[in-house]
Design a protein around this motif. Structure first.
Motif, PDB file in Angstrom:
ATOM      1  N   GLY A  31      -1.282   8.219 -16.561  1.00 30.42           N
ATOM      2  CA  GLY A  31      -2.190   8.141 -17.693  1.00 30.42           C
ATOM      3  C   GLY A  31      -3.641   8.002 -17.254  1.00 30.42           C
ATOM      4  O   GLY A  31      -3.936   7.685 -16.107  1.00 30.42           O
ATOM      5  N   GLN A  32      -4.519   8.222 -18.184  1.00 30.94           N
ATOM      6  CA  GLN A  32      -5.939   8.120 -17.908  1.00 30.94           C
ATOM      7  C   GLN A  32      -6.420   6.698 -18.115  1.00 30.94           C
ATOM      8  O   GLN A  32      -5.940   5.987 -18.992  1.00 30.94           O
ATOM      9  N   THR A  33      -7.371   6.306 -17.307  1.00 29.83           N
ATOM     10  CA  THR A  33      -8.043   5.032 -17.521  1.00 29.83           C
ATOM     11  C   THR A  33      -9.044   5.229 -18.656  1.00 29.83           C
ATOM     12  O   THR A  33      -9.396   6.370 -18.996  1.00 29.83           O
ATOM     13  N   PRO A  34      -9.551   4.142 -19.247  1.00 36.34           N
ATOM     14  CA  PRO A  34     -10.589   4.308 -20.269  1.00 36.34           C
ATOM     15  C   PRO A  34     -11.804   5.090 -19.748  1.00 36.34           C
ATOM     16  O   PRO A  34     -12.393   5.873 -20.486  1.00 36.34           O
ATOM     17  N   ASP A  36     -11.722   7.507 -17.465  1.00 37.75           N
ATOM     18  CA  ASP A  36     -11.292   8.915 -17.490  1.00 37.75           C
ATOM     19  C   ASP A  36     -11.346   9.465 -18.910  1.00 37.75           C
ATOM     20  O   ASP A  36     -11.757  10.601 -19.138  1.00 37.75           O
ATOM     21  N   GLU A  37     -10.902   8.660 -19.872  1.00 47.10           N
ATOM     22  CA  GLU A  37     -10.876   9.095 -21.269  1.00 47.10           C
ATOM     23  C   GLU A  37     -12.276   9.379 -21.803  1.00 47.10           C
ATOM     24  O   GLU A  37     -12.494  10.395 -22.462  1.00 47.10           O
ATOM     25  N   ALA A  40     -13.648  12.512 -20.256  1.00 41.40           N
ATOM     26  CA  ALA A  40     -12.974  13.667 -20.866  1.00 41.40           C
ATOM     27  C   ALA A  40     -13.484  13.917 -22.280  1.00 41.40           C
ATOM     28  O   ALA A  40     -13.661  15.076 -22.685  1.00 41.40           O
ATOM     29  N   ALA A  41     -13.735  12.849 -23.038  1.00 40.24           N
ATOM     30  CA  ALA A  41     -14.270  13.006 -24.394  1.00 40.24           C
ATOM     31  C   ALA A  41     -15.633  13.691 -24.348  1.00 40.24           C
ATOM     32  O   ALA A  41     -15.905  14.611 -25.125  1.00 40.24           O
ATOM     33  N   ASP A 105     -12.704  -0.047 -24.881  1.00 42.14           N
ATOM     34  CA  ASP A 105     -12.927   0.694 -26.124  1.00 42.14           C
ATOM     35  C   ASP A 105     -14.399   0.950 -26.431  1.00 42.14           C
ATOM     36  O   ASP A 105     -14.740   1.385 -27.529  1.00 42.14           O
ATOM     37  N   LYS A 136     -14.086   3.624 -29.247  1.00 44.47           N
ATOM     38  CA  LYS A 136     -12.793   4.107 -29.747  1.00 44.47           C
ATOM     39  C   LYS A 136     -12.641   3.647 -31.183  1.00 44.47           C
ATOM     40  O   LYS A 136     -12.858   2.484 -31.501  1.00 44.47           O
ATOM     41  N   TRP A 142     -12.098   8.447 -29.217  1.00 42.35           N
ATOM     42  CA  TRP A 142     -13.482   8.146 -28.859  1.00 42.35           C
ATOM     43  C   TRP A 142     -14.431   8.887 -29.784  1.00 42.35           C
ATOM     44  O   TRP A 142     -14.291  10.093 -29.986  1.00 42.35           O
TER      45      TRP A 142
END
Length: 163
Positions: A31-34, A36-37, A40-41, A105, A136, A142
């Motif tokens: 899974g992605q870490t926050p 990474d998220e 990516a967003a 978040d 988030k 996000w």
């Protein structure tokens, strides 16, 4: 016969539980870490600007409370983008720095922005540096809280990597 049937079912339950555990562990590990998220967003936000349109990208990533700046004044960003007409302009950016709060978040991304030409035929003629503040939402998506732009960026600097 009942004892044999019960015994045969038990390994099925253990195997099912083991498989569920393995799937969960694998998803966490992969899974992605926050951080990474959020990166990516931001990258998805920018990609949508080129793939669809600038307006579509901003509308997809702003909510009703997002703050942006127009002529140095804070405004509700989504409302501003809803009022703009669609165009074929080129606007692209990428994060070169980002961080996320320990809560996972809330965070920010920042980097250069290029503009000029059309989406299908970009010819960057200018740029700035941006900063996006992200949070988030209740659905775990996000969204941009604040959209900022500042100092001039020269596309000749050719900064392409996330640091």
């Amino acid at each position: 016969m009942v004892k044999i049937t019960a015994y045969l079912r038990q390994p099925d339950k253990r195997m099912r539980n083991a498989l569920i555990g393995l799937v969960l562990l694998t998803s966490v590990a992969l899974g992605q870490t926050p951080l990474d998220e959020i990166v990516a967003a931001e990258k998805g936000f920018a990609k949508r600007s080129v793939d669809e349109s600038i307006r579509a990208a901003f509308l997809a990533n702003f909510d009703d409370k997002t703050i942006a700046w127009e002529r140095g004044e804070p405004v509700l960003g989504r409302k501003g983008w809803e009022a703009r007409e669609e165009n074929n302009g080129y606007l692209f950016w990428w994060p070169i720095w980002a961080d996320v709060a320990s809560s996972g978040d809330f965070g920010f991304t920042t980097g250069p922005v290029e503009f000029g030409g059309e989406r299908t035929k970009p010819s960057p003629s200018g740029g700035i540096y941006y900063a996006s503040v992200w949070k988030k939402n209740e659905q775990g998506v996000w969204k941009v809280v604040a959209d900022l732009g500042s100092a001039v960026y020269d596309p000749a600097e050719n900064k392409k990597e996330f640091a």
